[in-house]
Design an enzyme around this catalytic site. Structure first.
Site, mmCIF file in Angstrom:
data_model
loop_
_atom_site.group_PDB
_atom_site.id
_atom_site.type_symbol
_atom_site.label_atom_id
_atom_site.label_comp_id
_atom_site.label_asym_id
_atom_site.label_seq_id
_atom_site.Cartn_x
_atom_site.Cartn_y
_atom_site.Cartn_z
ATOM 1 N N CYS A 1 -6.973 32.102 50.252
ATOM 2 C CA CYS A 1 -7.666 32.650 49.075
ATOM 3 C C CYS A 1 -9.144 33.022 49.321
ATOM 4 O O CYS A 1 -9.421 33.957 50.037
ATOM 5 C CB CYS A 1 -7.512 31.688 47.891
ATOM 6 S SG CYS A 1 -7.753 32.487 46.281
ATOM 7 N N LYS B 1 -8.342 24.306 53.717
ATOM 8 C CA LYS B 1 -9.194 25.367 53.140
ATOM 9 C C LYS B 1 -10.671 24.978 53.203
ATOM 10 O O LYS B 1 -11.049 23.882 52.785
ATOM 11 C CB LYS B 1 -8.778 25.617 51.699
ATOM 12 C CG LYS B 1 -9.520 26.762 51.017
ATOM 13 C CD LYS B 1 -8.990 26.916 49.586
ATOM 14 C CE LYS B 1 -9.651 28.069 48.842
ATOM 15 N NZ LYS B 1 -9.167 28.099 47.433
ATOM 16 N N GLU C 1 -0.686 29.941 47.407
ATOM 17 C CA GLU C 1 -1.567 28.804 47.153
ATOM 18 C C GLU C 1 -1.225 28.226 45.770
ATOM 19 O O GLU C 1 -0.945 28.991 44.841
ATOM 20 C CB GLU C 1 -3.031 29.276 47.158
ATOM 21 C CG GLU C 1 -4.029 28.155 46.929
ATOM 22 C CD GLU C 1 -5.467 28.678 46.754
ATOM 23 O OE1 GLU C 1 -5.650 29.830 46.328
ATOM 24 O OE2 GLU C 1 -6.397 27.907 47.044
#
Ligand SMILES: *[C@@H]1O[C@H](CO)[C@@H](O)[C@H](O)[C@H]1NC(C)=O
Ligand SMILES: *[C@@H]1O[C@H](CO)[C@@H](O)[C@H](O)[C@H]1NC(C)=O
Ligand SMILES: *[C@@H]1O[C@H](CO)[C@@H](O)[C@H](O)[C@H]1NC(C)=O
Ligand SMILES: *[C@@H]1O[C@H](CO)[C@@H](O)[C@H](O)[C@H]1NC(C)=O
Ligand SMILES: *[C@@H]1O[C@H](CO)[C@@H](O)[C@H](O)[C@H]1NC(C)=O
Ligand SMILES: *[C@@H]1O[C@H](CO)[C@@H](O)[C@H](O)[C@H]1NC(C)=O
Ligand SMILES: *[C@@H]1O[C@H](CO)[C@@H](O)[C@H](O)[C@H]1NC(C)=O
Ligand SMILES: *[C@@H]1O[C@H](CO)[C@@H](O)[C@H](O)[C@H]1NC(C)=O
Ligand SMILES: *[C@@H]1O[C@H](CO)[C@@H](O)[C@H](O)[C@H]1NC(C)=O
Ligand SMILES: *[C@@H]1O[C@H](CO)[C@@H](O)[C@H](O)[C@H]1NC(C)=O
Length: 512
Positions: free
Chosen positions: A209, A176, A77
Site C-alpha cells: 500500500c 510494512k 492488504e
C-alpha cells in the site's frame, strides 16, 4: 508448461535451466467481511472464525485462478481481518510468522512455530492448488518491555505480507514500513526490509500500500535489486485527480519498468476499488467498480522479464523540455489547491495552444488541440514543485492537464469524475529534476486510456489519434523527487492517524 510442472515437482529449489518467458498472474479484489466492532476485543476463536470466513472466499478465488492456469495470485492488504483496530483488538488476529529462512511448509508441519491456523490454511491452499499465494496477515514478535522500543504490551505487531510457493512453503515475509495514517495497531520495523525471491518466471519484490509512494523499499527494489515484478497487496482509498488506485499503480509500473500485481480491497463507502495487473507497456487488465460491492478476479499473461522486451526503454524525462524555448504562460494564471498542495494553474482558453508554466525549479510545457470546446467545462495546465505534507511527507514534481470541477476556477484541482470535452491531441513535458516520473492519463468515469497515449524517449507524454474517442479527465506526469524527502524517516516521527480520519481529510478536501 511441461517444463514448468517438471520444475515444480522435481527441481524444487532451482530456477536453473527451466525458466519461462511468460507467466499467468491473477489478482483478487476482495470485499472484506469486517469484524462486528473492531474496537471490542474478541477471543482468538472468534478472530479465527472471522478470518476463516474471509479465507473461504479467497480460497474460492485462488482455486478458480489456479484452474484457469494462474501461477501466482495476490490478495489484498487487510483482506483477512479488515481495518481500524487498536493494539489490543488486533492481537487475537496475529500469528508468529517465522523468517522464511527456516524452510517451513505450514501445511505439512502446522505446529512447528506454535499456533498458526491462518498460515497453515494459506499454505495448504497454495500447495493443494500448485499456485503461489500472496496474502496479508499480522505478525507478532515478543520483546522484553525493559528494552528500548519494546511496546508496553510486550510484543511488536507488524502488518505483514506473506508468500507461499506452489508447494506451500513460506518463501517471503515482508513487514510494512510506511504505515498509513491510523495504523496504530502496528509497529514500524526498525529498517525498511528489501524482500525479494526468485521464481521460474522472474525475480519478485514485495511491498504494501502506502509504501508505493516512497523510495524504500518500493523504488529501491527496482533500482538496487532489479526485480522484474512487484507483488502489491493494498487497501487503497482513491483520491482524484492523481492518486486513484488503477491510475497511480499503472503509472508506477510504467515509470519504474516493472510488472505490478495490485490487489485492492473492495469497499465503495471507503472508496476502495481498483486492482489490476500492470506492466511497463500495458495498463491492465484492471477492475474498478463503484457500483456494486462485488469482488473480482483479474488475470493476465505477463512477460517474466519486462525490461528485456525489445520495445522497452527508459525515457529521459527532461530531454524534450530542456531542448525547447518557453511558450507563454497564458493570460489567466492563478494558484489553487490539489490534495492540499498549492499548484500554479493556467486556464486553457482556446481550442488549441501552447503553454509553459513554471513553479520553483519545474517548468511544464503543453501543446494541445480539443475537438470541440465545451463551454461549461474548464481545463487547466498545472504545475507543482514542492513537499506534500497531508497524509505523509513526500516531495513532488507534477505537470498536469486537468478538468476543473466546475467553471469556477477556484474548483480546479478538486476531484472530478466525469467530463465531456474530447482532446484531439496533447503533448506534455517538464524539465524534471528527478528520473522517477509516473505517466497517468485518465478518461471520463475513471477509465484508463489504454493504448491511447505513449511516452517518448525524450520524456514527452503524447496522445494517439484515438484519444479523441473519449472525454479526458486528466493527463499527468507525476514526479517523485525522493532525494528531497525529509531525511529523518524515523518511526517515532511518522504521522499516525485513523484511516477514517484520513477518509474525512479527503472528504474535507472534496466538500470544503
Ligand atoms: C463499538 O464498540 C465501542 C466500544 O464498546 C462503542 O463505543 C462503539 O459505539 C461501537 N461501535 C459500533 C459501530 O457499534
Ligand atoms: C485439495 O484439493 C482437492 C481437489 O480440489 C480437494 O478435494 C481437497 O479437499 C483439497 N484439500 C484441502 C486440504 O484443501
Ligand atoms: C528483560 O530485560 C531486563 C533488563 O535487561 C532483564 O533483567 C530481564 O531478565 C529481561 N527479562 C526477560 C524475560 O528476558
Ligand atoms: C466498508 O467499510 C466501512 C468502514 O469500515 C464499514 O462501516 C462498512 O460496513 C463497509 N462496507 C461493507 C459493504 O462492508
Ligand atoms: C470482473 O470484472 C470484469 C471487468 O469489470 C467483468 O467483465 C467481469 O464480469 C467481472 N467478473 C465477475 C465474476 O464479477
Ligand atoms: C532477461 O533479463 C534477465 C535479468 O532481468 C537476464 O538475466 C536475462 O539474461 C535476460 N534474458 C534474455 C533472454 O534477454
Ligand atoms: C537527459 O538529457 C539531459 C539533456 O537535456 C542530459 O543532461 C542528461 O544527462 C540526460 N539524463 C540521462 C539520465 O540520460
Ligand atoms: C504550438 O507550437 C508548435 C511548434 O512548437 C507550432 O507548430 C504550433 O503552431 C503552435 N500552436 C499554437 C496554437 O500556437
Ligand atoms: C527548468 O526551466 C526553468 C526555466 O528555464 C529554469 O529556471 C530551471 O532551472 C529549470 N530546471 C532545471 C532542473 O533545469
Ligand atoms: C489507438 O491507437 C494506437 C496507435 O495508433 C493503437 O496502437 C491502439 O491500439 C489504439 N487503441 C485503441 C483503444 O483504439
Amino acid at each position: 508448461m511441461i517444463c514448468f510442472s517438471f520444475l515444480l515437482l522435481i527441481l524444487l529449489n532451482s530456477n536453473q535451466g527451466c525458466a519461462v518467458d511468460k507467466f499467468i498472474a491473477a489478482t483478487y479484489e476482495h470485499a472484506v467481511i469486517l469484524p462486528e466492532n473492531s474496537s471490542i476485543p474478541v477471543t482468538a476463536e472468534k478472530a479465527l472464525e472471522l478470518m476463516n470466513r474471509n479465507i473461504d472466499i479467497l480460497e474460492k478465488a485462488i482455486t478458480s485462478a489456479a484452474r484457469q492456469g494462474a501461477h501466482i495470485i495476490v490478495t489484498p492488504e487487510d483482506g483477512i481481518y479488515g481495518w481500524i483496530f487498536t493494539r489490543e483488538t488486533i492481537y487475537p488476529y496475529l500469528e508468529d510468522i517465522p523468517d522464511p529462512e527456516v524452510n517451513w511448509v505450514p501445511c505439512s508441519d502446522p505446529e512447528r512455530f506454535g499456533r498458526a491456523p491462518v498460515q497453515t490454511r494459506l499454505s495448504c491452499i497454495a500447495k493443494n492448488n500448485s499456485i503461489y499465494v500472496v496474502a496479508n496477515i499480522g505478525d507478532k514478535k515478543p520483546c522484553n518491555v525493559s528494552t528500548v522500543g519494546c511496546p508496553e504490551d510486550g510484543h511488536y505487531h507488524y502488518n505483514t505480507a506473506v508468500v507461499f510457493d506452489s508447494d506451500g512453503k513460506l518463501v517471503a515475509r515482508y513487514h510494512k514500513y510506511n504505515l498509513f495514517l491510523g495504523e496504530i495497531q502496528f509497529n514500524v520495523p526498525p529498517e525498511p526490509e528489501m524482500v525479494t525471491f526468485e521464481t521460474p518466471f522472474g525475480k519478485f519484490g514485495i511491498f504494501i500500500c502506502f509504501d508505493i509512494l516512497f523510495y524504500k523499499p518500493a523504488a529501491a527494489l527496482v533500482v538496487d535489486h532489479q526485480v522484474d515484478s512487484i507483488l502489491f497487496p493494498t487497501a487503497w482509498m482513491n483520491v482524484l485527480p492523481h492518486l486513484t488506485a488503477i491510475e497511480f499503480h499503472s503509472a508506477w509500473a510504467m515509470g519504474m519498468g516493472v510488472n505490478l500485481l495490485s490487489s485492492n480491497t473492495h469497499n465503495t463507502s471507503m472508496r476502495m476499488t481498483g486492482s489490476g495487473i500492470f506492466s511497463p507497456e500495458t495498463l491492465g487488465p484492471y477492475y474498478y467498480n463503484m457500483d456494486t460491492e462485488d469482488g473480482n478476479l483479474t488475470f493476465s499473461t505477463l512477460s517474466a522479464h519486462p525490461r528485456n522486451s525489445s520495445t522497452f526503454f527508459t525515457p529521459n524525462w527532461s530531454l524534450y523540455a530542456n531542448s525547447i524555448s518557453k511558450f507563454s504562460p497564458g493570460s489567466n494564471v492563478f494558484r489553487g489547491h490539489l490534495f492540499s498542495d498549492e499548484f500554479t494553474f493556467t486556464e486553457l482558453t482556446e481550442p488549441q495552444g501552447n503553454y509553459t508554466l513554471c513553479q520553483n525549479n519545474l517548468c511544464c510545457h503543453l501543446t494541445y488541440t480539443v475537438t470541440v470546446k465545451i463551454t461549461d467545462e474548464v481545463y487547466v495546465l498545472g504545475v507543482f514543485d514542492g513537499l506534500h505534507e497531508t497524509e505523509g511527507q513526500y516531495y513532488l514534481q507534477i505537470c498536469t492537464l486537468l478538468k476543473c470541477l466546475s467553471t469556477d476556477i477556484k474548483s480546479c484541482g478538486e476531484p472530478v469524475e466525469t467530463a465531456s470535452t474530447k482532446f484531439k491531441s496533447f503533448s506534455l513535458s517538464g524539465n524534471f529534476s528527478t528520473s522517477f516520473v509516473f505517466p497517468e492519463v485518465l478518461l471520463s468515469k475513471v477509465h484508463l486510456a489504454t493504448g491511447m497515449f505513449q511516452v517518448l524517449p525524450d520524456g514527452r507524454l503524447t496522445s494517439h489519434a484515438n484519444i479523441s474517442q473519449e472525454p479526458l479527465l486528466s493527463a499527468t506526469l507525476y514526479g517523485r523527487w525522493y532525494d528531497k524527502d525529509p531525511a529523518a524517516q524515523d518511526a517515532g516521527s511518522k504521522i499516525l492517524l485513523d484511516p477514517t480520519v484520513y477518509f474525512i481529510i479527503i472528504a474535507l478536501c472534496v466538500v470544503y
